[in-house]
Scaffold this motif. Structure first.
Motif, short mmCIF file in Angstrom:
data_model
loop_
_atom_site.label_atom_id
_atom_site.label_comp_id
_atom_site.label_asym_id
_atom_site.label_seq_id
_atom_site.Cartn_x
_atom_site.Cartn_y
_atom_site.Cartn_z
N LYS A 1 -1.48 5.72 3.95
CA LYS A 1 -1.54 7.14 4.28
C LYS A 1 -0.22 7.64 4.86
N ARG A 2 0.40 6.81 5.71
CA ARG A 2 1.67 7.21 6.29
C ARG A 2 2.74 7.36 5.21
N ALA A 3 2.79 6.40 4.28
CA ALA A 3 3.78 6.47 3.21
C ALA A 3 3.52 7.65 2.29
N LEU A 4 2.23 7.91 1.97
CA LEU A 4 1.91 9.02 1.09
C LEU A 4 2.25 10.35 1.74
N GLU B 1 -8.88 10.24 -5.31
CA GLU B 1 -9.04 9.18 -6.31
C GLU B 1 -7.91 8.18 -6.22
N ASP B 2 -6.66 8.67 -5.82
CA ASP B 2 -5.56 7.74 -5.69
C ASP B 2 -5.79 6.79 -4.52
N ILE B 3 -6.23 7.34 -3.38
CA ILE B 3 -6.50 6.50 -2.23
C ILE B 3 -7.62 5.52 -2.55
N GLY B 4 -8.60 5.99 -3.28
CA GLY B 4 -9.69 5.11 -3.65
C GLY B 4 -9.23 3.96 -4.52
N ASP B 5 -8.30 4.26 -5.45
CA ASP B 5 -7.78 3.20 -6.30
C ASP B 5 -6.96 2.20 -5.51
N MET B 6 -6.38 2.65 -4.39
CA MET B 6 -5.53 1.76 -3.61
C MET B 6 -6.36 0.89 -2.65
N THR B 7 -7.60 1.27 -2.37
CA THR B 7 -8.38 0.58 -1.37
C THR B 7 -8.49 -0.91 -1.60
N PRO B 8 -8.72 -1.40 -2.86
CA PRO B 8 -8.82 -2.84 -3.04
C PRO B 8 -7.56 -3.60 -2.67
N HIS B 9 -6.42 -2.89 -2.60
CA HIS B 9 -5.17 -3.59 -2.28
C HIS B 9 -4.95 -3.73 -0.79
N ALA B 10 -5.84 -3.10 0.02
CA ALA B 10 -5.63 -3.17 1.47
C ALA B 10 -5.84 -4.59 1.97
N ALA B 11 -5.16 -4.89 3.05
CA ALA B 11 -5.27 -6.24 3.62
C ALA B 11 -6.66 -6.45 4.19
N MET C 1 2.67 8.87 -10.63
CA MET C 1 2.68 7.43 -10.87
C MET C 1 3.59 6.70 -9.87
N PHE C 2 4.81 7.21 -9.67
CA PHE C 2 5.74 6.52 -8.77
C PHE C 2 5.25 6.56 -7.34
N TYR C 3 4.61 7.68 -6.94
CA TYR C 3 4.08 7.75 -5.59
C TYR C 3 2.95 6.74 -5.40
N ILE C 4 2.10 6.64 -6.38
CA ILE C 4 0.98 5.70 -6.28
C ILE C 4 1.49 4.26 -6.21
N LYS C 5 2.48 3.94 -7.05
CA LYS C 5 3.04 2.59 -7.03
C LYS C 5 3.67 2.28 -5.67
N LEU C 6 4.36 3.29 -5.11
CA LEU C 6 4.97 3.08 -3.79
C LEU C 6 3.92 2.83 -2.73
N PRO D 1 -3.20 19.18 3.45
CA PRO D 1 -4.30 19.38 2.50
C PRO D 1 -3.90 19.10 1.08
N ASP D 2 -2.61 19.35 0.72
CA ASP D 2 -2.20 19.14 -0.65
C ASP D 2 -1.55 17.79 -0.85
N THR D 3 -1.65 16.87 0.16
CA THR D 3 -1.05 15.55 -0.01
C THR D 3 -2.14 14.50 -0.11
N VAL D 4 -2.45 13.88 1.03
CA VAL D 4 -3.40 12.78 0.99
C VAL D 4 -4.80 13.26 0.64
N SER D 5 -5.25 14.32 1.29
CA SER D 5 -6.61 14.76 1.06
C SER D 5 -6.82 15.28 -0.34
N ALA D 6 -5.72 15.70 -1.01
CA ALA D 6 -5.85 16.20 -2.36
C ALA D 6 -5.84 15.08 -3.38
N GLN D 7 -5.68 13.84 -2.93
CA GLN D 7 -5.60 12.73 -3.86
C GLN D 7 -6.65 11.68 -3.53
#
Length: 390
Positions: free
Chosen positions: A192-195, A379-389, A176-181, A371-377
């Motif tokens: 992606k860089r932050a994650l 659904e998280d990246i997908g949830d963040m997409t609407p927040h992109a500029a 949760m905290f990673y996703i919020k960040l 492989p176990d960071t961004v690519s493993a998440q």
């Protein structure tokens, strides 16, 4: 030009003031900050286990309750089995000191003569007042060692309780905290860089803390077993002490050797046989520090020995024994953060070992997700997409 120089001087002065303010705050806010810091360290240590359990379908809150429960039971068991013996030692500390001094009197006979002569001179000079009248002594009753120990135990118990509860909440929150960040960054490249950075920090720090905890546990088992074979009483307590003291580099091993040597001299009649126990303790800690730990950890997080020593001294001065114990884990966290934040690479390089000439860090402009960071998440990246500029 002159204005820019003045602004730079003001900025540096403000940085120094801010650094001093941080240390002053840490000194006076120990009771608040120590359990919070300890809770984060416990959560980081157990996060690989929690994440591995999540991969096989166990919810984060279930693994958090289970892992923290195991840690709490282990602490309770240690307190239950060791408290009686330790309290007994503390109660008889004065008599044990007298007996130890008697046994070592042959080695320190000359120093004892000097001390006695000094004490006699002091008594001759202060026995009577200027009129020849006896000087009445006023003795202020000090709290007993047991009372002081109970105060320390109660404070440590409250700190541990808060730390374990905080760690359970952190583990139960999962990502949760990673996703919020990550959601706070406006662009996908920034996300992606932050994650990548936060997962790299978590992976390296948790690997270090968990490995060190397991190494110290193995050292404690070996110390307890060897001292039991030698014939030391309550060898399991020395195993527990070795586990805890080994979190304190350099000074922890020396303290353990000194304490084991003192009790061994009190236990055995033969002085040469009594030296076996401290020699075994020193041998095991030397093997652990020079071979086992470097082999298991590698050189990725090897630290500058001067920086380690200064950090232990600083946090020991700020927070006492508790500060000295958490100093090195805190330094590891700070080094990993410095290695991963642009502009702080100089600090990370200074904290590294002498032959640590480069950091395992991806360029900031081209993050390479593990492989176990961004690519493993996804659904998280997908949830963040609407927040992109846009």
């Amino acid at each position: 030009m002159k204005r820019a120089t003045h602004l730079e001087a003001i900025r540096r002065s403000l940085n120094v003031i801010m650094l001093i303010s941080v240390f002053v705050t840490c000194y006076f806010a120990k009771d608040l900050l120590l359990p919070v810091l300890l809770g984060f360290l416990i959560a980081l240590t157990l996060s690989p286990l929690s994440r591995g359990m999540a991969r096989i379908g166990i919810p984060h809150w279930v693994s958090a309750v289970g892992l923290i429960g195991i840690v709490a039971l282990a602490i309770a068991a240690v307190i239950y089995f060791a408290s009686g013996t330790v309290v007994g030692w503390m109660d008889s500390a004065r008599s044990m000191g007298t007996e130890l001094q008697t046994k070592l009197s042959g080695l320190f006979r000359q120093l004892e003569h000097v001390r006695q002569a000094g004490a006699e001179v002091a008594n001759m000079g202060g026995a009577n007042g200027p009129e020849g009248e006896a000087v009445q002594e006023v003795v202020v009753k000090q709290p007993t060692l047991i009372d002081s120990a109970m105060n320390v135990v109660s404070s440590a118990g409250a700190t541990l309780a808060v730390s374990l509860v905080l760690a359970s909440f952190l583990l139960a929150s999962g990502d949760m905290f990673y996703i919020k960040l990550v959601q706070s960054f406006p662009t996908m490249s920034g996300k992606k860089r932050a994650l990548t950075m936060v997962y790299d920090i978590e992976r390296r720090v948790s690997h270090y803390l968990l490995t060190i905890a397991l190494i110290n546990a193995g050292l404690g088992l070996c110390v307890g077993a060897v001292l039991w074979l030698i014939g030391m009483p309550y060898a399991y307590i020395w195993g527990i002490a070795a586990f805890l003291l080994n979190f304190l580099p350099y000074l922890g091993a020396l303290t353990g050797v000194a304490l084991v040597a003192a009790l061994s001299i009190l236990t055995f009649d033969s002085f040469s046989y009594a030296l076996l126990a401290p020699a075994a303790y020193l041998t095991l800690t030397t093997l652990e520090g020079n071979f086992i730990t470097p082999m298991l950890l590698g050189r990725r997080l090897e630290l500058n020995t001067v920086a380690v020593f200064l950090t232990v001294v600083l946090w020991g001065w700020l927070w006492g024994i508790a500060g000295a114990l958490v100093a090195v884990p805190f330094l590891v966290v700070f080094k990993v953060v410095a290695d991963n934040i642009e502009g702080m690479e100089i600090v990370g390089n200074f904290l590294g070992a002498a032959d640590d000439t480069h950091h395992e860090k991806e360029p900031a402009s081209e993050p390479a997700p593990e492989p176990d960071t961004v690519s493993a998440q996804p659904e998280d990246i997908g949830d963040m997409t609407p927040h992109a500029a846009v």
